[in-house]
Design a protein around this motif. Structure first.
Motif, PDB file in Angstrom:
ATOM      1  N   GLY A 180      10.838 -21.350  17.248  1.00  0.00           N
ATOM      2  CA  GLY A 180      11.682 -21.547  16.075  1.00  0.00           C
ATOM      3  C   GLY A 180      12.060 -23.012  15.900  1.00  0.00           C
ATOM      4  N   ILE A 181      12.133 -23.430  14.635  1.00  0.00           N
ATOM      5  CA  ILE A 181      12.486 -24.810  14.296  1.00  0.00           C
ATOM      6  C   ILE A 181      13.593 -24.783  13.253  1.00  0.00           C
ATOM      7  CG2 ILE A 181      11.629 -27.018  13.418  1.00  0.00           C
ATOM      8  CD1 ILE A 181       8.812 -26.105  14.149  1.00  0.00           C
ATOM      9  N   GLY A 182      14.670 -25.539  13.483  1.00  0.00           N
ATOM     10  CA  GLY A 182      15.753 -25.595  12.502  1.00  0.00           C
ATOM     11  C   GLY A 182      16.997 -26.225  13.083  1.00  0.00           C
ATOM     12  N   ARG A 183      18.071 -26.184  12.309  1.00  0.00           N
ATOM     13  CA  ARG A 183      19.323 -26.823  12.698  1.00  0.00           C
ATOM     14  C   ARG A 183      20.141 -25.965  13.663  1.00  0.00           C
ATOM     15  NH1 ARG A 183      21.266 -27.353   7.937  1.00  0.00           N
ATOM     16  NH2 ARG A 183      23.113 -26.058   8.106  1.00  0.00           N
ATOM     17  N   ASP A 184      19.946 -24.670  13.665  1.00  0.00           N
ATOM     18  CA  ASP A 184      20.718 -23.791  14.531  1.00  0.00           C
ATOM     19  C   ASP A 184      20.356 -24.027  16.000  1.00  0.00           C
ATOM     20  OD1 ASP A 184      22.492 -21.113  14.258  1.00  0.00           O
ATOM     21  OD2 ASP A 184      21.152 -20.969  15.979  1.00  0.00           O
ATOM     22  N   GLU A 185      21.371 -23.979  16.864  1.00  0.00           N
ATOM     23  CA  GLU A 185      21.174 -24.281  18.280  1.00  0.00           C
ATOM     24  C   GLU A 185      20.294 -23.263  18.999  1.00  0.00           C
ATOM     25  OE1 GLU A 185      22.112 -26.899  20.023  1.00  0.00           O
ATOM     26  OE2 GLU A 185      23.136 -27.901  18.378  1.00  0.00           O
ATOM     27  N   SER A 186      20.076 -22.107  18.410  1.00  0.00           N
ATOM     28  CA  SER A 186      19.247 -21.096  19.065  1.00  0.00           C
ATOM     29  C   SER A 186      17.759 -21.375  18.924  1.00  0.00           C
ATOM     30  CB  SER A 186      19.566 -19.709  18.493  1.00  0.00           C
ATOM     31  OG  SER A 186      19.234 -19.646  17.112  1.00  0.00           O
TER      32      SER A 186
END
Length: 271
Positions: A127-133
């Motif tokens: 996963g790629i994105g701003r969320d820390e998960s």
């Protein structure tokens, strides 16, 4: 008579039929452990040959390593079909000797050229994105919480985007899943990533997770972070100042109440 081979088992494809391959109840050929969509791809047979098409724009299917476009494509004897974690072979005549071999897992990375680092794509999903998960965290206001996903499927890695996120591959905005090729450049927010299955360049280290933050973001977030850390101290002091007299008042009130009760009891008893 045509055949579809999977895991050394043969599925006969009768003339003028449509075979839906997937994991769902409506699939003609159901494969529960192949990481497929409920209806992943369709093979149609006719007197003039066989054709294949992805069931929808969300499914990734390759024939001989090339991603199928929307619509139907011709199948030839011996073609290798890859979808999800499964590999099939199409036979237009009597099945020949399968060339299936035990394959080593595909090794690939996403290289961030600016930071001289590389993210290993050894997972089924990255996963790629701003969320820390996310595995690849991008601290950028223009990035969505869950911006994109690189998924291992169809013999390679497919890039999938969220509905509202903008992703460019080699300068072209994409919305449907894209099977990545060597050297593809992926732009997500302000980050430019390069996909590679080759050996990493000298000085580039492989990592299992990354946290990318631009220099502008660091400078912008530094001042608010320091002020936030100082603010709890005066708030705590004021809270203690307010609460201390309140406790004194409560104590005095309880003493007065006790004296009053004792006085009433004494008067009630009389001389």
């Amino acid at each position: 008579m045509t055949w579809l081979e999977y895991n050394e088992a043969l599925q006969e494809l009768h003339p003028d039929t449509e075979v839906v391959v997937g994991t769902g109840a409506q699939a003609t050929l159901r494969l529960r452990r192949a990481d497929l969509m409920p209806r992943h791809f369709v093979i149609c047979t006719a007197d003039d040959g066989a054709r294949i098409r992805p069931f929808s724009s969300d499914t990734v299917v390759t024939v001989n390593g090339r991603q199928l476009p929307a619509g139907t494509s011709e199948l030839s004897d011996g073609d290798v079909i890859a979808a999800g974690s499964a590999e099939f072979r199409f036979w237009a005549t009597t099945p020949g000797q399968s060339r299936s071999v035990v394959k080593t897992p595909l090794t690939a990375h996403l290289i961030d050229v600016q930071q001289r680092s590389a993210l290993s794509l050894h997972r089924v999903s990255t996963g790629i994105g701003r969320d820390e998960s996310n595995i690849l965290v991008i601290e950028d206001e223009t990035a969505a919480s869950f911006h994109a996903e690189v998924r291992r499927e169809a013999g390679g890695h497919a890039l999938r985007t969220s509905d509202a996120a903008t992703v460019k591959v080699n300068g072209r905005t994409v919305s449907a899943p894209v099977l990545l090729s060597e050297g593809d450049e992926i732009q997500i927010a302000t980050r430019l990533l390069r996909y590679t299955c080759s050996a990493l360049p000298e000085g580039v280290n492989s990592e299992v997770a990354q946290h990318l933050t631009s220099a502008i973001d660091i400078e912008t977030l530094a001042l608010p972070a320091r002020s936030v850390r100082r603010s709890p101290i005066p708030e705590l002091s004021s809270a203690v100042t307010v609460r201390t007299p309140m406790r004194a008042v409560a104590f005095v009130s309880s003493v007065i109440a006790a004296v009053a009760i004792a006085t009433l009891l004494f008067l009630h008893r009389g001389p």
